[in-house]
Scaffold this motif. Structure first.
Motif, mmCIF file in Angstrom:
data_model
loop_
_atom_site.group_PDB
_atom_site.id
_atom_site.type_symbol
_atom_site.label_atom_id
_atom_site.label_comp_id
_atom_site.label_asym_id
_atom_site.label_seq_id
_atom_site.Cartn_x
_atom_site.Cartn_y
_atom_site.Cartn_z
ATOM 1 N N ASP A 1 1.285 -1.537 0.180
ATOM 2 C CA ASP A 1 0.216 0.034 -0.008
ATOM 3 C C ASP A 1 0.593 1.588 -0.198
ATOM 4 O OD1 ASP A 1 -2.601 -0.919 0.054
ATOM 5 O OD2 ASP A 1 -3.210 -0.598 1.378
ATOM 6 N N GLY A 2 1.921 1.319 1.199
ATOM 7 C CA GLY A 2 3.311 2.476 0.803
ATOM 8 C C GLY A 2 3.737 2.667 -0.701
ATOM 9 N N VAL B 1 2.124 1.928 -3.594
ATOM 10 C CA VAL B 1 0.924 2.685 -4.731
ATOM 11 C C VAL B 1 1.226 4.451 -3.718
ATOM 12 C CG1 VAL B 1 -1.545 2.337 -5.145
ATOM 13 C CG2 VAL B 1 -0.394 0.345 -4.975
ATOM 14 N N LEU B 2 0.676 4.453 -2.215
ATOM 15 C CA LEU B 2 0.768 6.394 -2.612
ATOM 16 C C LEU B 2 2.164 6.880 -2.953
ATOM 17 C CD1 LEU B 2 -0.392 8.525 -1.109
ATOM 18 C CD2 LEU B 2 0.157 7.202 1.341
ATOM 19 N N LEU C 1 1.270 7.791 -5.785
ATOM 20 C CA LEU C 1 0.972 8.789 -6.097
ATOM 21 C C LEU C 1 0.976 10.016 -6.309
ATOM 22 C CD1 LEU C 1 -2.883 6.409 -5.430
ATOM 23 C CD2 LEU C 1 -2.488 7.825 -7.680
ATOM 24 N N VAL C 2 1.445 10.246 -4.936
ATOM 25 C CA VAL C 2 2.113 11.496 -4.201
ATOM 26 C C VAL C 2 3.218 11.633 -5.428
ATOM 27 C CG1 VAL C 2 3.723 12.537 -2.623
ATOM 28 C CG2 VAL C 2 2.014 10.619 -1.740
#
Lengths: 497, 101
Positions: free
Chosen positions: B58-59, B61-62, B65-66
């Motif tokens: 998850d990290g 993926v974020l 996006l960041v």
């Protein structure tokens, strides 16, 4: 209900934005103002359809990243209402200023971001939706790019917005590092080792700084006065209504999912931020001469009031915050509509310029007076009832804890100071003689309808608050954690000790 | 010596602080934007490090996006600088300080 029908409202708004962009390209520049009307009508239709669909009570979609529940729906409707009035305002002000075809499109895209944010089921959607709103607002704030003030506001908004979003990402990283999940439902029951508790707490504070930027709460309030003053009036209205509500709903979501592990931290954080916001905003608002800038400071004070409702921690308190947010939305929209009619969208709004407004246009004078009275919190209008609910919830949940007594004291001081500066505006409207060139002001039919609707809203919410109270407490009730979840966390705490 | 989670976090914290100091003290808007990018990169580094050491994606993926959001932010920021220059102003923080308390 399938995933794609769950995001139907957002999809409709995005498709509408693209369609209006396409139409706008084909239309000559003199006839652009009708695009804003079309967008406003479209938003109204989406709002109407949100009442016709039967929504599930509480359901998660897309692997739990997107939530449909009462809270999300409450805020989506609030955003739709706010965007509708903002678009009507923009259609009026596009007569004289160069508010081009992009304006309604950008408003709709920001609206879609807000609606996604209201449904965020985890940090990933929270971040992306929040940034969709924020980046769109960078453009909107600097929209009158031929005036220096608007550019300056845009640059300031961008720098502070980007810095606070960096804080937000770091905070999310820390919370993620401490718990191993970004999903709000899993976060609620995630076990935190003793060694990671500090990391978790720091992470929450950083997330609060990042989300507090939208709410204009201390410590990320510093942009509000400059941006409200420099931005075109419709954008200021959207900042005060939709953008602020995004901050509120996201703080409610994050708080709700971390309340069990971080209860004391949240209580302290919210109380300190609320006290600082109220005092900072109220004291700085006293000497202001520009109405838009005054509203910037008043929006910081409002952020403080909203946080008091959250700080009391009870369902009634959060419900009171939701109620007050709605009341503030109506008042702020009315004030900004009057500002954009009297001064034009991107001109300075000096309070002196309101002199004798009641002779130049009685309707505008009444609208401004009613919204000022509501903002100041004088019965029987919506703002009074909102403040009453906030105090009541704080008293009710406090017993007699000293912290909340201080909070209520600060709130009363804030209200007293605000009565002074709001009445400065009313004084200018009625008791200052108009200058020589004070002609009567032309109000278009759509603006008149919008103002009357806003005034009816303010009075109606004040006199018959029952419906909205039921709606807001239903919205808050829909996110209450299940007993099973609480039991699980308590059990884990017991094992750790 | 093996590089552990704390090493990554230390680098990330250092980068973040350098970026923040740059935003606070540099006057040129371009440099300020660069410093903001540095802060975002530092935060992404922390995300990726946690993600790697927790064995959860998850990290990361974020973090992706960041990065894309940061690109969008810079696009708008550079457009603003162009608009500032077109009005004949220098893109510095001192030039854009017309509104005061």
């Amino acid at each position: 209900m399938s995933g794609f029908s769950a995001i139907g409202l957002e999809l409709a708004v995005v498709v509408g934005a693209l369609a209006i962009l396409m139409i706008g390209v084909c239309v000559s520049s003199e006839r652009r103002s009708f695009l804003s009307y079309v967008a406003a009508l479209f938003v109204g239709l989406v709002l109407l359809s949100s009442f016709l669909v039967s929504w599930p009570e509480k359901q998660a979609f897309f692997e739990g990243t997107y939530l449909v529940d009462g809270l999300a729906l409450f805020f989506k409707r609030l955003f739709l209402v706010a965007a509708g009035f903002v678009l009507v305002m923009a259609s009026g002000s596009s007569r004289e200023t160069a508010i081009g075809v992009e304006f309604p499109v950008l408003v709709l895209i920001a609206l879609a971001g807000m609606m996604f944010a209201a449904s965020a089921g985890g940090f990933i959607l929270l971040f992306v939706a929040l940034e969709l709103v924020t980046v769109t607002f960078y453009v909107l704030v600097a929209f009158a790019r031929n005036t220096r003030r608007s550019l300056e506001a845009g640059v300031k908004f961008l720098i502070i917005g980007a810095v606070t979003s960096a804080f937000l990402v770091l905070g999310m990283a820390f919370v993620y590092g401490a718990t191993g999940t970004m999903n709000f439902d899993e976060l609620r029951v995630a076990p935190i080792d003793v060694g990671n508790k500090q990391l978790f707490d720091i992470g929450l504070v950083l997330v609060f700084v990042g989300v507090g930027f939208k709410l204009a709460a201390v410590p990320s309030q510093i942009w509000a006065p400059d941006v409200y003053e420099g931005a075109p009036a419709p954008v200021g209205a959207f900042l005060a209504s939709g953008s602020k509500a995004v901050g509120l709903v996201l703080i409610v979501r994050v708080m709700n999912s971390t309340m069990l592990q971080g209860e004391t931290l949240w209580a302290v954080l919210l109380a300190v931020s609320a006290v600082a916001s109220i005092l900072y905003g109220a004291l700085c608002a006293i000497p202001q001469k520009d109405l838009k800038r005054l509203l910037g400071y008043s929006s910081i004070v409002t952020a403080g009031y909203l946080l008091i409702g959250l700080a009391s921690g009870s369902e009634a308190g959060i419900g009171a915050s939701l109620y007050y947010m709605t009341a503030y939305t109506f008042a702020a929209l009315a004030v900004f509509t009057v500002v954009s009619i009297v001064f034009g969208a991107s001109e300075p709004a000096e309070i002196v310029g309101l002199a004798g407004l009641y002779k130049r246009s009685p309707l505008l004078a009444v609208a401004l007076t009613l919204s000022m009275i509501s903002l100041a919190g004088i019965p029987p209008l919506a703002g009074f009832f909102g403040k009453f609910l906030l105090v009541k919830s704080a008293v009710g949940s406090a017993g007699l804890k000293t912290g909340l007594v201080v909070l209520i004291g600060v709130m009363v001081v804030g209200i007293l100071i605000s009565i002074y500066y709001y009445f400065g505006v009313i004084r200018a409207v009625y008791w200052v003689a108009p200058s020589k060139d004070g002609k009567s002001i032309i109000v278009t039919r759509s603006e008149r309808v919008a103002l009357i609707m806003l005034m009816v809203g303010l009075v109606w919410l004040g006199l018959f608050p029952g419906r909205l109270i039921r709606a807001s407490s239903g919205a808050v009730g829909s996110i209450a954690p299940s007993r099973q979840a609480i039991a699980e966390v308590v059990k884990h705490d017991g094992e750790r000790r | 010596m093996t590089v552990g989670l704390n090493h990554y976090l230390a680098v990330s914290g250092l980068l973040f602080c350098i970026g923040l100091a740059g935003v606070l003290f540099r006057r040129n808007l371009l440099v300020v934007y660069m410093c903001i990018e540095m802060m975002l990169a530092a935060a992404s580094l922390a995300l990726v490090a946690f993600s790697r050491f927790r064995g959860d994606l998850d990290g990361q993926v974020l973090a992706l996006l960041v990065i894309s959001v940061a690109a969008a932010e810079v696009a708008v920021g550079l457009a603003l600088i162009v608009a500032v220059c077109r009005r004949g102003l220098k893109p510095t923080a001192d030039e854009l300080a017309g509104m005061k308390l």
